[in-house]
Design a protein around this motif. Structure first.
Motif: not given
Length: 425
Positions: A138-142, A146-150, A376-379
């Protein structure tokens, strides 16, 4: 009668003395690491809770390392424990997940989920593996790419804009409040991401229970609650890091100048200045990542990483008994003067000269081994996006506060008050 009374007193005194001796000298199949069990019931908990007004290692740990060495025994909240700041032992323990040690979820957690007796073997590992896999999906790199960063950027913009309209704010308190405001948004995102047809919902839950092989009933709400809790714990640590960054920026304005320069270049390279942050742009933020690394290096939120021994562990002539808790204090690596010159100084530029291999061995803000924090990457993406919006569009002034204290968690006892405003308002 007085003779009987004396006998009773004598017997009670002997029993208490024996109990105190057992408390101070726990059973072990070998030699325990040196240390002290402290007072009955509470151990040395009170000493750990004494505030330390510094970013340095907490005195409770620092003084005992000086007295006993990098591996010592103690008792915290009534639980016998070994605290280790030994890099070799910590690295070994990271490699022994599910073999000689496991995650310690505290005794209450184990009782709630009936992780005892015959149900215990590998249950903790299965729960962690399942939830970690779900979190990373749900919250990893992929998902970030694709979507979460925005979505993170939209949330950050909303929150910082609100700060700019409120006058003087407490950055730590507002960051924590923002976390609470995110709950409905995050739950909606989670619902969307694990959505499946209603007729298949039962299959989804049955599969989850089968995967975990435990006897408690796993519901969709349970999955959501655990993941939201893990996500909020991640954001909570970042909110502390954000507040700490305002303190450090006020003391080192040249760091802000470096950040502004980097993000000005990023914006100039865009065809459309209004475009949302892209994954490639995020990955190009070298200076920003140096700043984030340095804030995390100094801002160790938790005192250590907890594990529990599954069997006796022999190390360097000592024995850590089965069933004991272990606290791995990796932040001593991050304050090692042999790796980080002048370790208590805030200097993001130092990361230009630190190679990845050295960093991986001496910088573990998210833990290590197969149990490294799934967030970690989400943070890092959340923190980087926050800094991008902040330095690109806003200016700020420190008003008051900023005194840190470890109790043992990192806190701001007098707040961190700032005033934020638009650059071109």
């Amino acid at each position: 009668m007085w003779q009987v009374g004396l006998c009773v007193v004598a017997v009670v005194t002997i029993l208490i003395s024996q109990w105190l001796y057992k408390w101070r000298n726990p059973k072990s199949n070998g030699v325990l690491p040196p240390g002290s069990m402290g007072l009955p019931f509470i151990g040395e908990t009170l000493q750990l809770l004494i505030p330390n007004h510094s970013l340095d290692l907490h005195p409770f740990i620092k003084k005992r390392i000086e007295k006993y060495g990098r591996v010592f025994s103690t008792n915290l909240v009534g639980r016998p424990m070994v605290i280790t700041a030994d890099p070799k032992l910590n690295n070994y323990l990271f490699q022994q997940e599910g073999k000689e040690v496991e995650l310690w979820y505290l005794d209450t957690f184990e009782k709630v989920f009936r992780l005892e007796g015959e149900a215990r073997p590998n249950a903790v590992g299965r729960i962690h593996k399942y939830l970690r896999g779900t979190f990373l999906t749900l919250f990893g790199v992929d998902s970030l790419r694709t979507k979460l960063l925005s979505e993170i950027e939209t949330t950050v913009r909303t929150n910082i804009h609100r700060w700019s309209t409120q006058g003087t704010i407490d950055a730590k308190k507002e960051a924590a409040n923002d976390k609470d405001k995110l709950e409905k948004v995050i739950r909606a995102m989670l619902k969307e991401r694990i959505a499946c047809p209603e007729e298949k919902k039962g299959d989804f839950l049955d599969r989850a229970v089968k995967d975990l092989n435990t006897d408690f009933f796993l519901t969709e709400n349970f999955i959501l609650s655990i993941i939201v809790g893990a996500l909020f714990a991640t954001v909570e640590s970042i909110s502390t890091a954000i507040a700490l960054s305002f303190k450090l920026f006020a003391e080192h304005p040249w760091v802000v100048e470096d950040l502004v320069a980097e993000h000005d270049i990023l914006l100039k390279n865009r065809e459309n200045k209004e475009s949302p942050l892209t994954w490639d742009e995020y990955k190009s933020m070298t200076v920003t990542m140096h700043v984030i690394n340095e804030v995390l290096r100094l801002g160790n939120v938790a005192p250590g990483i907890l594990r529990k021994t599954l069997k006796d562990i022999n190390y360097n002539g000592y024995t850590i008994p089965a069933g004991w808790a272990i606290m791995m204090v990796n932040c001593t690596l991050q304050l090692n003067p042999n790796v980080f010159k002048d370790p208590l100084a805030f200097n993001p530029r130092r990361w230009k000269d630190i190679d990845p291999q050295t960093a991986s061995k001496n910088f573990m803000p998210f833990g290590g081994g197969i149990r490294q924090c799934a967030g970690a990457e989400f943070s890092k993406a959340f923190f980087a996006t926050f800094l991008h919006v902040l330095v690109s569009e806003y200016k700020w002034t420190k008003i008051k506060g900023g005194d840190v204290a470890r109790t043992p968690m990192l806190q701001f006892q007098d707040g961190m008050y700032i005033k934020v405003s638009k650059k071109h308002a």
